[in-house]
Scaffold this motif. Sequence first.
Motif, PDB file in Angstrom:
ATOM      1  N   MET A 189     -18.124 -26.567  17.421  1.00  0.00           N
ATOM      2  CA  MET A 189     -18.395 -25.476  16.503  1.00  0.00           C
ATOM      3  C   MET A 189     -19.730 -24.853  16.886  1.00  0.00           C
ATOM      4  N   CYS A 190     -19.784 -23.527  16.896  1.00  0.00           N
ATOM      5  CA  CYS A 190     -21.030 -22.836  17.216  1.00  0.00           C
ATOM      6  C   CYS A 190     -21.098 -21.560  16.383  1.00  0.00           C
ATOM      7  N   ARG A 191     -21.918 -21.565  15.359  1.00  0.00           N
ATOM      8  CA  ARG A 191     -22.035 -20.418  14.465  1.00  0.00           C
ATOM      9  C   ARG A 191     -23.279 -19.606  14.813  1.00  0.00           C
ATOM     10  N   TRP A 192     -23.044 -18.399  15.330  1.00  0.00           N
ATOM     11  CA  TRP A 192     -24.109 -17.426  15.584  1.00  0.00           C
ATOM     12  C   TRP A 192     -25.150 -17.927  16.590  1.00  0.00           C
ATOM     13  N   GLY A 193     -24.646 -18.511  17.677  1.00  0.00           N
ATOM     14  CA  GLY A 193     -25.547 -18.942  18.725  1.00  0.00           C
ATOM     15  C   GLY A 193     -25.272 -18.291  20.069  1.00  0.00           C
ATOM     16  N   LEU A 194     -23.997 -18.061  20.396  1.00  0.00           N
ATOM     17  CA  LEU A 194     -23.640 -17.603  21.739  1.00  0.00           C
ATOM     18  C   LEU A 194     -24.251 -16.265  22.095  1.00  0.00           C
ATOM     19  N   MET A 195     -24.344 -15.336  21.137  1.00  0.00           N
ATOM     20  CA  MET A 195     -24.879 -14.011  21.446  1.00  0.00           C
ATOM     21  C   MET A 195     -26.393 -14.033  21.631  1.00  0.00           C
ATOM     22  N   LEU A 196     -27.005 -15.174  21.295  1.00  0.00           N
ATOM     23  CA  LEU A 196     -28.457 -15.287  21.418  1.00  0.00           C
ATOM     24  C   LEU A 196     -28.884 -16.050  22.664  1.00  0.00           C
ATOM     25  N   CYS A 197     -27.930 -16.463  23.503  1.00  0.00           N
ATOM     26  CA  CYS A 197     -28.323 -17.132  24.745  1.00  0.00           C
ATOM     27  C   CYS A 197     -28.223 -16.144  25.905  1.00  0.00           C
ATOM     28  N   LEU A 198     -29.004 -16.406  26.937  1.00  0.00           N
ATOM     29  CA  LEU A 198     -29.125 -15.460  28.040  1.00  0.00           C
ATOM     30  C   LEU A 198     -27.841 -15.348  28.848  1.00  0.00           C
ATOM     31  N   ASP A 199     -27.085 -16.438  28.927  1.00  0.00           N
ATOM     32  CA  ASP A 199     -25.858 -16.459  29.727  1.00  0.00           C
ATOM     33  C   ASP A 199     -24.717 -17.056  28.910  1.00  0.00           C
ATOM     34  N   PRO A 200     -24.114 -16.274  28.011  1.00  0.00           N
ATOM     35  CA  PRO A 200     -23.028 -16.818  27.184  1.00  0.00           C
ATOM     36  C   PRO A 200     -21.823 -17.260  27.994  1.00  0.00           C
ATOM     37  N   ALA A 201     -21.591 -16.653  29.153  1.00  0.00           N
ATOM     38  CA  ALA A 201     -20.476 -17.095  29.989  1.00  0.00           C
ATOM     39  C   ALA A 201     -20.695 -18.534  30.458  1.00  0.00           C
ATOM     40  N   ALA A 202     -21.917 -18.842  30.876  1.00  0.00           N
ATOM     41  CA  ALA A 202     -22.230 -20.211  31.283  1.00  0.00           C
ATOM     42  C   ALA A 202     -22.100 -21.167  30.107  1.00  0.00           C
ATOM     43  N   ALA A 203     -22.527 -20.723  28.924  1.00  0.00           N
ATOM     44  CA  ALA A 203     -22.429 -21.569  27.737  1.00  0.00           C
ATOM     45  C   ALA A 203     -20.976 -21.910  27.424  1.00  0.00           C
ATOM     46  N   LEU A 204     -20.096 -20.931  27.513  1.00  0.00           N
ATOM     47  CA  LEU A 204     -18.687 -21.193  27.219  1.00  0.00           C
ATOM     48  C   LEU A 204     -18.040 -22.058  28.297  1.00  0.00           C
ATOM     49  N   SER A 205     -18.451 -21.901  29.531  1.00  0.00           N
ATOM     50  CA  SER A 205     -17.959 -22.782  30.588  1.00  0.00           C
ATOM     51  C   SER A 205     -18.371 -24.230  30.325  1.00  0.00           C
ATOM     52  N   GLU A 206     -19.582 -24.408  29.849  1.00  0.00           N
ATOM     53  CA  GLU A 206     -20.047 -25.749  29.493  1.00  0.00           C
ATOM     54  C   GLU A 206     -19.274 -26.298  28.301  1.00  0.00           C
ATOM     55  N   CYS A 207     -18.992 -25.445  27.333  1.00  0.00           N
ATOM     56  CA  CYS A 207     -18.187 -25.888  26.189  1.00  0.00           C
ATOM     57  C   CYS A 207     -16.836 -26.411  26.662  1.00  0.00           C
ATOM     58  N   ARG A 208     -16.206 -25.666  27.547  1.00  0.00           N
ATOM     59  CA  ARG A 208     -14.892 -26.088  28.028  1.00  0.00           C
ATOM     60  C   ARG A 208     -14.998 -27.389  28.823  1.00  0.00           C
ATOM     61  N   ARG A 209     -16.108 -27.549  29.559  1.00  0.00           N
ATOM     62  CA  ARG A 209     -16.274 -28.767  30.358  1.00  0.00           C
ATOM     63  C   ARG A 209     -16.364 -30.002  29.471  1.00  0.00           C
ATOM     64  N   VAL A 210     -17.122 -29.935  28.383  1.00  0.00           N
ATOM     65  CA  VAL A 210     -17.344 -31.142  27.569  1.00  0.00           C
ATOM     66  C   VAL A 210     -16.213 -31.393  26.579  1.00  0.00           C
ATOM     67  N   LEU A 211     -15.340 -30.405  26.371  1.00  0.00           N
ATOM     68  CA  LEU A 211     -14.181 -30.620  25.516  1.00  0.00           C
ATOM     69  C   LEU A 211     -13.109 -31.427  26.240  1.00  0.00           C
ATOM     70  N   LYS A 212     -12.441 -32.290  25.508  1.00  0.00           N
ATOM     71  CA  LYS A 212     -11.278 -32.979  26.059  1.00  0.00           C
ATOM     72  C   LYS A 212     -10.154 -31.972  26.297  1.00  0.00           C
TER      73      LYS A 212
END
Length: 283
Positions: A123-146
Amino acid sequence: MSVDGDLVRAEMLDAWDHQAAGWGRQADSVREHAMPVSLRMLELVGPEPGERVLELAAGPGDTGFLAAKRVAPDGTLICSDASEAMLGVARERAADQGVENVEFRQLQLEWIDLETASVDAIMCRWGLMLCLDPAAALSECRRVLKPGGRLAAAVWDAPDANPWMTIPSGTLIELGLNEPPPPGRPGPFALAAPGAFATLLEDAGFQEVAVEPVTLARRYDGELDFLGGTLDLSSRFSRVWRELADEQRRRVRTEIATRTAEFADPGGGFTLPGRSLVAAALA
């Protein structure tokens, strides 16, 4: 002009550390204001007993605490934020709410220091638009998810749907007291363009992506209440405010009163609307 990513990240982290006390003061109000978004995220991610749930950019932690209750007693919430000061606020709120099945971790969005395929839901509420590289953040999310793991994330919709946020910043700019944010920087509306959020999720490899608007509203007793809340929550606004002379502050208050007049209610205050985009997706 190129952006020095490390410098921007350091500046943002310092701002969040300094703003944490204000978020602590406003945490109950923010929780109430944000509840429509938090509840929809909880419904979409569907935490089950015994699961391991990660909340990113948790701030005061209240959205994740809702999930912690769902996965108890054997499941775990990982409550994380890049700011150790913000995690301090979350720790206090967890203790106050009796949430015990929680681990607190200082984690970045763009490089999540967890093992691959180690969590059931994010869960991530109102964080992705505040990071410099949201694409990298979402790739990391997918990596750590089962495999098949669930993601629920929220960002802010268009500026004109969120006057509670645009009135203070617009007032400073209109009065010549601040400059518009420089291009290339993260910001609350960075993912508000139609289709942008869904495309970002799909490009990161997520499946069954769905994005929907969720409306919310927040009532204020008057412009002083609104101003106090903004000073507690917005590092950009509070930084400018500290440098203003008394006459400039009076002008800001007058302009805010004018801009909020259309939202006035019979009780002498006003209610400002907001709209968030809430996404659900599978890893």
